[in-house]
Scaffold this motif. Structure first.
Motif, mmCIF file in Angstrom:
data_model
loop_
_atom_site.group_PDB
_atom_site.id
_atom_site.type_symbol
_atom_site.label_atom_id
_atom_site.label_comp_id
_atom_site.label_asym_id
_atom_site.label_seq_id
_atom_site.Cartn_x
_atom_site.Cartn_y
_atom_site.Cartn_z
ATOM 1 N N TYR A 33 13.698 52.275 19.034
ATOM 2 C CA TYR A 33 14.180 51.019 19.612
ATOM 3 C C TYR A 33 14.783 50.149 18.512
ATOM 4 O O TYR A 33 14.316 50.159 17.375
ATOM 5 N N TYR A 35 15.475 45.986 18.123
ATOM 6 C CA TYR A 35 15.337 44.632 18.651
ATOM 7 C C TYR A 35 15.941 43.657 17.645
ATOM 8 O O TYR A 35 16.041 43.956 16.446
ATOM 9 N N GLN A 37 15.637 39.562 16.306
ATOM 10 C CA GLN A 37 14.815 38.349 16.334
ATOM 11 C C GLN A 37 15.508 37.269 15.514
ATOM 12 O O GLN A 37 15.612 37.373 14.299
ATOM 13 N N GLY A 40 12.586 32.066 14.378
ATOM 14 C CA GLY A 40 11.654 31.375 15.259
ATOM 15 C C GLY A 40 11.770 31.741 16.722
ATOM 16 O O GLY A 40 11.176 31.078 17.561
ATOM 17 N N GLN A 41 12.495 32.784 17.018
ATOM 18 C CA GLN A 41 12.718 33.159 18.412
ATOM 19 C C GLN A 41 11.972 34.438 18.781
ATOM 20 O O GLN A 41 11.311 35.056 17.948
ATOM 21 N N GLY A 42 12.111 34.823 20.033
ATOM 22 C CA GLY A 42 11.466 36.014 20.537
ATOM 23 C C GLY A 42 12.208 37.271 20.161
ATOM 24 O O GLY A 42 13.135 37.272 19.344
ATOM 25 N N LEU A 43 11.789 38.375 20.759
ATOM 26 C CA LEU A 43 12.342 39.695 20.463
ATOM 27 C C LEU A 43 13.361 40.070 21.536
ATOM 28 O O LEU A 43 13.019 40.239 22.696
ATOM 29 N N PHE A 45 15.802 42.721 23.065
ATOM 30 C CA PHE A 45 16.060 44.159 23.106
ATOM 31 C C PHE A 45 17.538 44.447 22.903
ATOM 32 O O PHE A 45 18.394 43.776 23.483
ATOM 33 N N LEU A 91 14.976 44.462 13.966
ATOM 34 C CA LEU A 91 13.729 45.225 13.913
ATOM 35 C C LEU A 91 13.903 46.572 14.600
ATOM 36 O O LEU A 91 14.412 46.651 15.719
ATOM 37 N N ILE A 104 4.175 51.107 20.382
ATOM 38 C CA ILE A 104 5.358 51.176 19.544
ATOM 39 C C ILE A 104 5.050 50.526 18.212
ATOM 40 O O ILE A 104 4.321 49.528 18.144
ATOM 41 N N PHE A 106 6.520 48.914 14.728
ATOM 42 C CA PHE A 106 7.685 48.245 14.184
ATOM 43 C C PHE A 106 7.780 48.422 12.676
ATOM 44 O O PHE A 106 6.776 48.488 11.970
ATOM 45 N N GLY A 107 9.026 48.465 12.187
ATOM 46 C CA GLY A 107 9.268 48.303 10.770
ATOM 47 C C GLY A 107 9.222 46.837 10.410
ATOM 48 O O GLY A 107 8.977 45.978 11.280
ATOM 49 N N GLU A 108 9.488 46.534 9.151
ATOM 50 C CA GLU A 108 9.425 45.140 8.707
ATOM 51 C C GLU A 108 10.749 44.411 8.876
ATOM 52 O O GLU A 108 10.834 43.223 8.598
ATOM 53 N N TRP A 111 16.757 41.767 7.282
ATOM 54 C CA TRP A 111 17.171 40.377 7.424
ATOM 55 C C TRP A 111 18.662 40.284 7.121
ATOM 56 O O TRP A 111 19.084 40.498 5.990
ATOM 57 N N TYR B 36 1.231 41.833 20.911
ATOM 58 C CA TYR B 36 1.598 42.068 19.531
ATOM 59 C C TYR B 36 1.366 40.793 18.730
ATOM 60 O O TYR B 36 1.567 39.682 19.216
ATOM 61 N N GLY B 43 6.915 42.764 10.576
ATOM 62 C CA GLY B 43 7.209 43.184 11.932
ATOM 63 C C GLY B 43 5.990 42.991 12.819
ATOM 64 O O GLY B 43 4.860 42.931 12.340
ATOM 65 N N PRO B 44 6.193 42.897 14.121
ATOM 66 C CA PRO B 44 5.054 42.772 15.037
ATOM 67 C C PRO B 44 4.166 44.008 14.970
ATOM 68 O O PRO B 44 4.653 45.125 14.765
ATOM 69 N N PHE B 89 3.028 37.897 20.851
ATOM 70 C CA PHE B 89 3.961 38.280 21.904
ATOM 71 C C PHE B 89 3.240 39.132 22.939
ATOM 72 O O PHE B 89 2.568 40.098 22.575
ATOM 73 N N GLY B 104 7.651 38.918 25.993
ATOM 74 C CA GLY B 104 7.681 37.489 26.237
ATOM 75 C C GLY B 104 8.327 36.780 25.061
ATOM 76 O O GLY B 104 8.671 37.406 24.051
ATOM 77 N N THR B 105 8.472 35.466 25.177
ATOM 78 C CA THR B 105 9.205 34.695 24.172
ATOM 79 C C THR B 105 8.362 34.320 22.966
ATOM 80 O O THR B 105 8.877 33.771 22.002
ATOM 81 N N ARG B 108 3.524 30.556 19.020
ATOM 82 C CA ARG B 108 3.149 30.314 17.629
ATOM 83 C C ARG B 108 1.783 29.637 17.613
ATOM 84 O O ARG B 108 1.645 28.495 18.044
#
Lengths: 115, 113
Positions: A33, A35, A37, A40-43, A45, A91, A104, A106-108, A111, B36, B43-44, B89, B104-105, B108
């Motif tokens: 996958y 993603y 980010q 300060g925001q969500g993930l 897809f 990500l 799942i 994730f990698g780091e 940026w 997560y 990463g998460p 998340f 989800g969004t 924090r």
């Protein structure tokens, strides 16, 4: 290595240039996958590869974005003609159908800063 | 149909308190619900997950409560510690079929000493 590996970890590029981001999934994982980010925001897809099936590209934000996965392993995300709004952490994650519950990993992240 | 709604956006709790983060989903085909945890610059990472055949799952200080009829699930952190400060998340997917996780969004969370 044991985890998902991404490179480069940091990339600063000029607006209009193309960039390539690389992901090495966990060995044996059939699903991969990407993603995005933003700060300060969500993930968000982007794209999903599962084995030899056609990828789910439904999250790619524009035709400037593309991804491929060679040999069912390494994946490259390419962003053409980068724009400032492309600045984010990209990500990569992988998973195995053999894992119960689709964990799942994730990698780091890579940026990306577009200046 | 693919949306997962998460609240609150941010949360501050004193050490020892029990922060609660809530999520709601729409797609009744979802049958896998993980949480997560993400620290800055990382990463998460999977924290805990639940399938809809149970209403609660505990792992250490973390508990997921699941309400299938309401299509809601929540994360509770018992005896919260400053080290729990992170972004959390929730997510949902299907175990079989399209396994893509919808997130989800994020929340924090800050635990103050």
């Amino acid at each position: 290595g044991a985890g998902v590996s991404q490179s480069p970890s940091n990339k600063v590029t000029e607006k209009g240039k193309d960039v390539e981001l690389r992901c090495d999934p966990i060995s044996g994982h059939t699903a991969l996958y990407w993603y995005r980010q933003s700060l300060g925001q969500g993930l968000e897809f982007l794209i999903y590869f599962q084995g030899n099936s056609a990828p789910d590209k439904s999250g790619l934000p524009s035709d400037r974005f593309s991804a491929e996965r060679t040999g069912g392993s390494v994946s490259t995300l390419t962003i053409q003609r980068t724009q400032q709004e492309d600045s984010a952490v990209y990500l990569c994650a992988s998973s195995s159908r053999r894992d119960r519950g689709n964990t799942i990993y994730f990698g780091e992240g890579s940026w990306l800063t577009v200046v | 149909q693919q949306q997962v709604k998460q609240s609150p956006q941010s949360l501050i709790v004193q050490k020892g308190g029990i922060p609660i983060i809530n999520c709601a989903y729409e797609n009744t085909a979802f049958d896998y619900f993980p949480w997560y945890q993400q620290f800055p610059g990382k990463g998460p990472a999977l924290l805990i997950a639940i399938r809809p055949d149970v209403s609660e799952k505990k792992e250490g200080r973390f508990t997921i409560s699941f309400n299938k009829s309401a299509k809601q699930f929540s994360l509770h952190i018992m005896d919260s510690q400053p080290g729990d400060s992170a972004t959390y998340f929730c997510a949902a997917s299907m175990v079989f079929g399209n396994e893509k996780l919808t997130f989800g969004t994020g929340t924090r969370l800050t635990i103050i000493p």
